[in-house]
Write a protein that holds these residues in place. Sequence first.
Motif, short mmCIF file in Angstrom:
data_model
loop_
_atom_site.label_atom_id
_atom_site.label_comp_id
_atom_site.label_asym_id
_atom_site.label_seq_id
_atom_site.Cartn_x
_atom_site.Cartn_y
_atom_site.Cartn_z
N MET A 106 -16.83 71.14 37.19
CA MET A 106 -18.13 71.37 37.67
C MET A 106 -19.17 70.72 36.34
SD MET A 106 -20.62 74.73 37.99
CE MET A 106 -19.65 75.26 39.51
N SER A 107 -20.17 69.93 36.54
CA SER A 107 -20.55 69.32 35.37
C SER A 107 -21.52 70.37 34.83
CB SER A 107 -21.77 68.07 36.02
OG SER A 107 -22.73 68.46 36.71
N PHE B 100 -24.87 69.76 34.22
CA PHE B 100 -26.03 69.93 34.90
C PHE B 100 -26.19 70.58 36.12
CE2 PHE B 100 -27.03 65.38 33.04
CZ PHE B 100 -28.03 66.05 31.87
N VAL B 101 -24.81 70.60 36.73
CA VAL B 101 -24.88 71.60 38.01
C VAL B 101 -25.01 72.99 37.59
CG1 VAL B 101 -23.31 72.40 39.61
CG2 VAL B 101 -23.52 70.04 39.45
N GLN B 102 -24.07 73.22 36.40
CA GLN B 102 -24.09 74.60 35.69
C GLN B 102 -25.56 75.14 35.37
OE1 GLN B 102 -21.22 74.38 32.82
NE2 GLN B 102 -19.69 75.27 34.15
N ALA B 103 -26.28 74.14 34.60
CA ALA B 103 -27.65 74.24 34.24
C ALA B 103 -28.68 74.60 35.42
CB ALA B 103 -28.14 73.03 33.37
N ARG B 104 -28.60 73.89 36.80
CA ARG B 104 -29.22 74.14 37.89
C ARG B 104 -29.06 75.61 38.36
NH1 ARG B 104 -28.11 68.69 38.94
NH2 ARG B 104 -26.71 69.33 40.34
N ARG B 105 -27.74 75.92 38.05
CA ARG B 105 -27.67 77.39 38.68
C ARG B 105 -28.04 78.42 37.73
NH1 ARG B 105 -21.23 77.55 40.67
NH2 ARG B 105 -21.47 76.04 42.50
N ALA B 106 -27.93 78.06 36.64
CA ALA B 106 -28.69 79.24 35.57
C ALA B 106 -30.09 79.02 35.72
CB ALA B 106 -28.17 78.69 34.18
N MET B 107 -30.55 78.01 36.02
CA MET B 107 -32.10 77.83 36.08
C MET B 107 -32.58 78.82 37.31
SD MET B 107 -34.42 74.55 37.42
CE MET B 107 -33.67 74.47 38.90
N VAL B 108 -32.07 78.46 38.54
CA VAL B 108 -32.39 79.34 39.62
C VAL B 108 -32.18 80.85 39.32
CG1 VAL B 108 -31.68 79.78 42.13
CG2 VAL B 108 -32.23 77.27 41.24
N ASN B 109 -31.02 81.05 38.86
CA ASN B 109 -30.74 82.51 38.56
C ASN B 109 -31.74 83.10 37.72
OD1 ASN B 109 -28.41 82.48 40.53
ND2 ASN B 109 -27.15 81.93 38.95
N SER B 110 -32.12 82.51 36.63
CA SER B 110 -32.61 83.31 35.67
C SER B 110 -34.37 83.00 35.33
CB SER B 110 -32.15 82.60 34.17
OG SER B 110 -32.35 81.52 34.07
N LEU C 236 -31.50 74.05 43.62
CA LEU C 236 -30.17 74.06 43.13
C LEU C 236 -29.57 72.62 43.45
CD1 LEU C 236 -28.70 77.38 44.72
CD2 LEU C 236 -28.54 76.60 42.44
N GLU C 237 -29.95 72.09 44.59
CA GLU C 237 -29.34 70.72 45.05
C GLU C 237 -30.08 69.66 44.40
OE1 GLU C 237 -30.32 70.95 49.33
OE2 GLU C 237 -28.82 72.54 49.58
N LEU C 238 -31.34 69.66 44.00
CA LEU C 238 -32.18 68.58 43.20
C LEU C 238 -31.76 68.43 41.93
CD1 LEU C 238 -33.87 66.39 44.53
CD2 LEU C 238 -35.99 67.90 43.65
N PRO C 239 -31.37 67.05 41.34
CA PRO C 239 -30.94 66.75 39.97
C PRO C 239 -32.09 66.61 39.29
CG PRO C 239 -30.38 64.97 41.47
CD PRO C 239 -30.71 65.93 42.28
N ARG C 240 -32.80 67.65 38.67
CA ARG C 240 -34.08 67.69 37.96
C ARG C 240 -33.84 66.72 36.60
NH1 ARG C 240 -38.49 71.49 36.82
NH2 ARG C 240 -39.28 71.54 34.83
#
Length: 218
Positions: A1-2, A4-14, A31-35
């Motif tokens: 898992m990259s 950035f993928v982990q960062a997206r999950r953390a962004m949505v959760n927090s 979660l899906e869109l690479p910001r």
Amino acid sequence: MSDFVQARRAMVNSQVRINDVTDYRIQDAMLELPRELFVPRSKQAKAYGDAEVEVAEGRFLISPRDLAKLIHVANVRPTDLVLDVACGRGYTTALLARLAETVVGIDSDDDLVRRASERLTEVRADNAVVVKADPTAGVPDQGPFDVIVIAGAVDEVPDALLEQLAEGGRLVTFVRSGPVGRATVFTKGQGGSVGEYVVFDGTPTLVPGFGKEDEFVF
């Protein structure tokens, strides 16, 4: 898992789920869109932080929390035609494209229009397009719009944009009151009447062109 993928999950959760954004479509889209693709390469490490990211001189991608809540109160439906005003590098346009039927992004900067168009192609947002236009004037020949989004702060909303709302349409943005921006929903009623109500506070940067002109002092 990259990372950035982990960062997206953390962004949505927090930043998203805990701030009353209960629409799972918005959560899933973020979660899906690479910001990180929608900010300068030098700023990618900041793409998922709880703060704005400068995407060009004087232009900012607002924080994930503020953007998610703003889109949430717009109540975007799968059949909606949406206008994304001053779209910058296109992240908000791409996000809205995952929620609506068709999205038109506009910006007055040639380079940003080009970059946004490239990114929309890259993320396969086939139902979205970005065109060059004066953000304060909109694109009346493309409307009327069910939803208009100005993802930043304004001192006031131009009448030209409110006129491009369809009956039952919603315009959402942050209207400045001193240092604070108040997320406001403008609604178009029967006969063209416009109502408004404040939903929450945020501190996004003023969108260039949407400030009150300085008054002359004699």
